[in-house]
Design an enzyme around this catalytic site. Structure first.
Site, PDB file in Angstrom:
ATOM      1  N   ASP A  13     -43.528 -42.975 -31.662  1.00  0.00           N
ATOM      2  CA  ASP A  13     -44.002 -41.972 -32.621  1.00  0.00           C
ATOM      3  C   ASP A  13     -42.850 -41.088 -33.085  1.00  0.00           C
ATOM      4  OD1 ASP A  13     -46.645 -42.783 -32.583  1.00  0.00           O
ATOM      5  OD2 ASP A  13     -47.090 -41.592 -30.803  1.00  0.00           O
ATOM      6  N   ALA A 234     -36.911 -34.569 -27.551  1.00  0.00           N
ATOM      7  CA  ALA A 234     -37.438 -35.878 -27.126  1.00  0.00           C
ATOM      8  C   ALA A 234     -38.894 -35.722 -26.717  1.00  0.00           C
ATOM      9  CB  ALA A 234     -36.612 -36.412 -25.963  1.00  0.00           C
ATOM     10  N   LYS A 235     -39.528 -36.850 -26.566  1.00  0.00           N
ATOM     11  CA  LYS A 235     -40.956 -36.874 -26.224  1.00  0.00           C
ATOM     12  C   LYS A 235     -41.255 -36.065 -24.956  1.00  0.00           C
ATOM     13  CE  LYS A 235     -42.029 -39.524 -29.567  1.00  0.00           C
ATOM     14  NZ  LYS A 235     -41.643 -40.942 -29.422  1.00  0.00           N
ATOM     15  N   ARG A 236     -40.346 -36.124 -23.984  1.00  0.00           N
ATOM     16  CA  ARG A 236     -40.627 -35.472 -22.704  1.00  0.00           C
ATOM     17  C   ARG A 236     -40.583 -33.947 -22.811  1.00  0.00           C
ATOM     18  NH1 ARG A 236     -35.864 -37.914 -22.533  1.00  0.00           N
ATOM     19  NH2 ARG A 236     -34.029 -36.586 -22.588  1.00  0.00           N
ATOM     20  N   ASP A 237     -40.188 -33.427 -23.952  1.00  0.00           N
ATOM     21  CA  ASP A 237     -40.098 -31.977 -24.103  1.00  0.00           C
ATOM     22  C   ASP A 237     -41.450 -31.298 -24.300  1.00  0.00           C
ATOM     23  OD1 ASP A 237     -37.306 -31.704 -23.782  1.00  0.00           O
ATOM     24  OD2 ASP A 237     -36.995 -32.457 -25.807  1.00  0.00           O
TER      25      ASP A 237
END
Ligand code: GLU
Length: 289
Positions: A13, A234-237
């Site tokens: 995404d 990033a996504k993990r943020d």
């Protein structure tokens, strides 16, 4: 015809930083009377469903594009023809190095770290035959220069390294630097707006365009979105995709508009958009968790 573009890789995404770059690319194109075209860089790193979600997210912001979406997987013949043409002109050589061998080889003093050290440049026919038994060759450009200069709206004159870049990988796939140049020309793109992580690629792409007899586009490399630690978002943020932000009641376009100092609708943004007022600093995003 002249056009701007957005060219996502369908690997997952888009996060709000990617979406913001897409909004800027659209604003640059539309505010200068250009078409805006979409290309999906689907030669590798493809995740099933990602393209559909990416395009839906872009459309949900109100972005529109002209003509059909171009998929790189439909362009393999054009890439192959271009490489063959460069081979015929004697502008290439076969390379048998692994990535690790390139990284570990000592580089010439005037070459930046990671630049191709020239290992396979001058192999004899017999040496090439021998190496072909071990692994298939990649095709590299025999670059006639060390640096090339491009003009960037944000960064001004940018002179960057040009080495013997890969045109076709050992597995037969065309390399990114080649495909981007051919596709931009094919779609009449003369304005490339993208994240500044690609700034260092622009000189080699413009040089390749020159060798192929194609016009180099005007570049605009825009600052990336960073997290609170200063690392690339990033996504993990946390909640960083359009869906995640919407779930938390956040209007994604308003968030992007605010980061650009612009009003929160696309029409109003277009009306007020001034490239000279573009933020020069990265956008620090503190996503809700
Ligand atoms: N597909 C590339 C990426 O997402 C962008 C290529 C480009 O804008 O030149 O990183």
């Amino acid at each position: 015809m002249s056009a701007g573009r957005y060219a996502p890789s369908p690997s997952g995404d888009l996060h709000v930083g990617n979406l913001r770059t897409a909004v800027l690319a659209w604003l640059f194109a539309r505010s200068t009377g250009r078409s805006f075209v979409m290309r999906v860089d689907d030669l590798d790193r493809v995740r099933p469903g990602a393209e559909e979600r990416q395009l839906a997210d872009l459309a949900s912001l109100g972005l529109d594009w002209d003509g059909p979406v171009l998929h790189q997987t439909t362009r393999l013949d054009a890439y192959a023809d271009a490489v063959d043409g460069l081979v015929e002109r004697g502008l290439t050589f076969e390379c048998f190095c692994t990535r690790r061998e390139v990284l570990e080889a000592p580089t010439a003093p005037h070459h930046p770290p990671g630049a191709y050290p020239g290992t396979c440049r001058d192999l004899t026919a017999a040496e090439r035959d021998e190496r072909r038994q071990v692994r298939p060759a990649a095709i590299r450009l025999r670059a006639g220069i060390d640096t090339w200069t491009v003009h960037d709206t944000v960064h001004g004159e940018v002179t960057g390294a040009v080495d013997d870049l890969v045109l076709r990988r050992g597995d037969g796939m065309p390399a990114y630097n080649l495909t981007v140049v051919l596709d931009d020309a094919h779609q009449h793109v003369d304005q490339v707006v993208r994240g500044d992580d690609l700034l260092s690629s622009a000189p080699r792409q413009a040089y390749l365009a020159r060798l192929l007899g194609l016009p180099a586009p005007e570049y605009t490399h825009v600052p990336l979105a960073l997290n609170a630690d200063g690392a690339r978002l990033a996504k993990r943020d946390g909640a960083v995709t359009a869906a995640e932000l919407r779930d938390r009641g956040i209007d994604v376009l308003s968030l992007i508009a605010e980061s650009l100092g612009l009003p929160p609708t696309l029409d109003a943004m277009l009306e007020e958009f001034d490239p000279a007022g573009l933020p020069r600093e990265p956008w620090v995003v503190t996503p809700p968790t």
